[in-house]
Design a protein around this motif. Sequence first.
Motif, short mmCIF file in Angstrom:
data_model
loop_
_atom_site.label_atom_id
_atom_site.label_comp_id
_atom_site.label_asym_id
_atom_site.label_seq_id
_atom_site.Cartn_x
_atom_site.Cartn_y
_atom_site.Cartn_z
N ASP A 406 0.83 -1.20 0.00
CA ASP A 406 0.00 0.00 0.00
C ASP A 406 0.87 1.26 0.00
O ASP A 406 0.57 2.23 -0.72
N GLN A 407 1.92 1.26 0.81
CA GLN A 407 2.81 2.43 0.84
C GLN A 407 3.54 2.62 -0.48
O GLN A 407 3.67 3.74 -0.98
N LEU A 408 4.00 1.51 -1.05
CA LEU A 408 4.69 1.61 -2.34
C LEU A 408 3.74 2.05 -3.44
O LEU A 408 4.13 2.83 -4.33
N GLU A 409 2.52 1.57 -3.40
CA GLU A 409 1.56 2.01 -4.41
C GLU A 409 1.23 3.48 -4.26
O GLU A 409 0.97 4.18 -5.24
N GLY A 410 1.24 3.98 -3.02
CA GLY A 410 1.07 5.41 -2.82
C GLY A 410 2.21 6.21 -3.41
O GLY A 410 2.00 7.25 -4.06
N LYS A 411 3.43 5.73 -3.22
CA LYS A 411 4.60 6.37 -3.82
C LYS A 411 4.51 6.29 -5.34
O LYS A 411 4.79 7.27 -6.06
N PHE A 412 4.10 5.12 -5.85
CA PHE A 412 3.97 4.91 -7.29
C PHE A 412 2.94 5.86 -7.88
O PHE A 412 3.15 6.45 -8.95
N GLU A 413 1.84 6.04 -7.19
CA GLU A 413 0.80 6.95 -7.67
C GLU A 413 1.33 8.38 -7.76
O GLU A 413 1.06 9.10 -8.74
N ALA A 414 2.12 8.77 -6.76
CA ALA A 414 2.64 10.14 -6.74
C ALA A 414 3.62 10.40 -7.88
O ALA A 414 3.64 11.50 -8.44
N THR A 415 4.42 9.41 -8.23
CA THR A 415 5.41 9.62 -9.28
C THR A 415 4.85 9.44 -10.69
O THR A 415 5.48 9.89 -11.66
N THR A 416 3.69 8.82 -10.81
CA THR A 416 3.15 8.53 -12.15
C THR A 416 1.87 9.29 -12.48
O THR A 416 1.40 9.22 -13.62
N ARG A 417 1.31 10.01 -11.53
CA ARG A 417 -0.02 10.61 -11.74
C ARG A 417 -0.03 11.63 -12.89
O ARG A 417 -1.05 11.82 -13.54
N ASP A 418 1.09 12.30 -13.13
CA ASP A 418 1.12 13.31 -14.19
C ASP A 418 1.21 12.69 -15.58
O ASP A 418 1.02 13.40 -16.58
N ARG A 419 1.48 11.39 -15.65
CA ARG A 419 1.66 10.75 -16.96
C ARG A 419 0.57 9.72 -17.27
O ARG A 419 0.16 9.60 -18.42
N TYR A 420 0.15 8.98 -16.25
CA TYR A 420 -0.79 7.88 -16.49
C TYR A 420 -2.10 8.13 -15.76
O TYR A 420 -2.12 8.66 -14.64
N ASP A 421 -3.19 7.69 -16.38
CA ASP A 421 -4.48 7.74 -15.69
C ASP A 421 -4.60 6.54 -14.75
O ASP A 421 -3.74 5.66 -14.72
N ASP A 422 -5.67 6.52 -13.98
CA ASP A 422 -5.83 5.47 -12.97
C ASP A 422 -5.84 4.07 -13.59
O ASP A 422 -5.25 3.13 -13.04
N ALA A 423 -6.49 3.92 -14.73
CA ALA A 423 -6.59 2.60 -15.35
C ALA A 423 -5.23 2.09 -15.79
O ALA A 423 -4.89 0.92 -15.58
N HIS A 424 -4.45 2.98 -16.39
CA HIS A 424 -3.12 2.57 -16.85
C HIS A 424 -2.23 2.22 -15.65
O HIS A 424 -1.50 1.22 -15.66
N ARG A 425 -2.34 3.04 -14.62
CA ARG A 425 -1.54 2.81 -13.41
C ARG A 425 -1.92 1.47 -12.77
O ARG A 425 -1.05 0.70 -12.35
N ASP A 426 -3.19 1.17 -12.73
CA ASP A 426 -3.64 -0.10 -12.15
C ASP A 426 -3.11 -1.29 -12.96
O ASP A 426 -2.74 -2.32 -12.38
N ARG A 427 -3.08 -1.15 -14.28
CA ARG A 427 -2.56 -2.23 -15.11
C ARG A 427 -1.08 -2.48 -14.83
O ARG A 427 -0.63 -3.63 -14.77
N LEU A 428 -0.35 -1.39 -14.64
CA LEU A 428 1.07 -1.53 -14.35
C LEU A 428 1.29 -2.23 -13.01
O LEU A 428 2.10 -3.14 -12.88
N VAL A 429 0.56 -1.79 -12.00
CA VAL A 429 0.69 -2.41 -10.68
C VAL A 429 0.32 -3.88 -10.74
O VAL A 429 1.04 -4.74 -10.20
#
Length: 448
Positions: A406-429
């Motif tokens: 959960d903590q890493l996904e929070g960090k991941f969201e912060a570093t990727t939010r300007d480039r990927y939408d939620d759906a793309h980010r979820d696919r990567l995770v």
Amino acid sequence: MTTTGEIADFALDVSYDDLSEETRDALKRRVLDSVGIAVGAMGSETTEKIRTTVESMNDDGACRLWGSDRRASPPDAAMLNTALVRYLDYMDSYLAPGETPHPSDNVAAIVACGELVDASGEELLTAIGVAYEVQGELGYAAPVRDKGWDHVTHTVVSATAGAATILGLERDAFRNAVGIAATAHNALRVTRTGGINEWKGVASANAARNAVYSVLLARDGLEGPVDVFEGQKGWKQVVSGEFEVEYTPAERVHDVMAKKYVAETYAQSAIEAVIELTAEEDIDPTAIDAIRLDTFAGAKLIIGGGEGSRYEVETKAQADHSLPYMLAVAALDGEVTEAQYDTDRIREDDVQRLLRTVEVEEDPALTERFEAGEMPAVVELDVDGETHRIEKDAFPGHPRESMTWDQLEGKFEATTRDRYDDAHRDRLVDTVRTLDESDVSELVALLD
């Protein structure tokens, strides 16, 4: 002793089945952290310079240049993609007493070689585990910092081991690859002393590129000095001194820390302390008269002034290697993210004034605690005639307080939010979390 044969034998003997569930999970978390940081670095000025160079030499190739649809040769893809993982100074670290290498520097090189042979996710994780183990063992048993060599001297060996593993090199070729890499690519410590510049964040990318090139040469039959470690005028005589290592299947990954703050490794606990103390005591940061930090030897040496003044700060490369700057901006802003390294923020009067009040001293007792596995920091803030004090021995992300998914996904969201939408980010995770059921191409396809 360590030899090219011992590294090859260790790597060739490791299979995915040898890795415990805990180790597999830790390796997946390292992959998620690495690619998230890389996404956050896409478009940065320094990495775009590298992209320009790489694209100018490659019309096509086997490997994707992350952040685009362009492709390049494996060495050139390793150069750019490793720079993306490393540039923000948000990467992971292995906390050895005399050295602090960054094992995530290996990841992009191994991914590039995995693309070349259409490797599975299991093969990718196994090879990354080999690289983390080799780098951790070398960092622990054969520190080179005090001898004038940069820690990416270890990276070129570990990345070679990981790349040779995923490419399936046989023992003789594996030994030749390590011999070529470890002979020809030793880096000077001057990268991180005195005035700091862009190369600090790029040196490991160059090491990764050299590792991949060495492996490809050996794969195609080129011989190298297989006695590179023990031979006359070899690595032990010239670079490291005598040492012995003991490799186990990817156990060193459990000793790796993830950074909570966008800052140099040794600053993490001190930054946590400043932010926590300022908030708990409801301190107006503009009223701080002085900041004092007692820390361990490595922090004083590298980012506290032991290898050159850390008070002249005008660029990101200087700022993320300066304890005075990082502690000052942490107090003023209550956070240390990419925004704290914008040139305009670095040069503002408030942080330039406060950083010059920061005093950094080594405490031998804290050095002993660091060598025993802590990351201690004692911070005092002088405010209107009062002194406020706090002590920390770790931070969220330290091996004693490993980041959860959960903590890493929070960090991941912060570093990727300007480039990927939620759906793309979820696919990567999801792809990383099920990497043992996927392959390298599925992961790389998402890094556009």
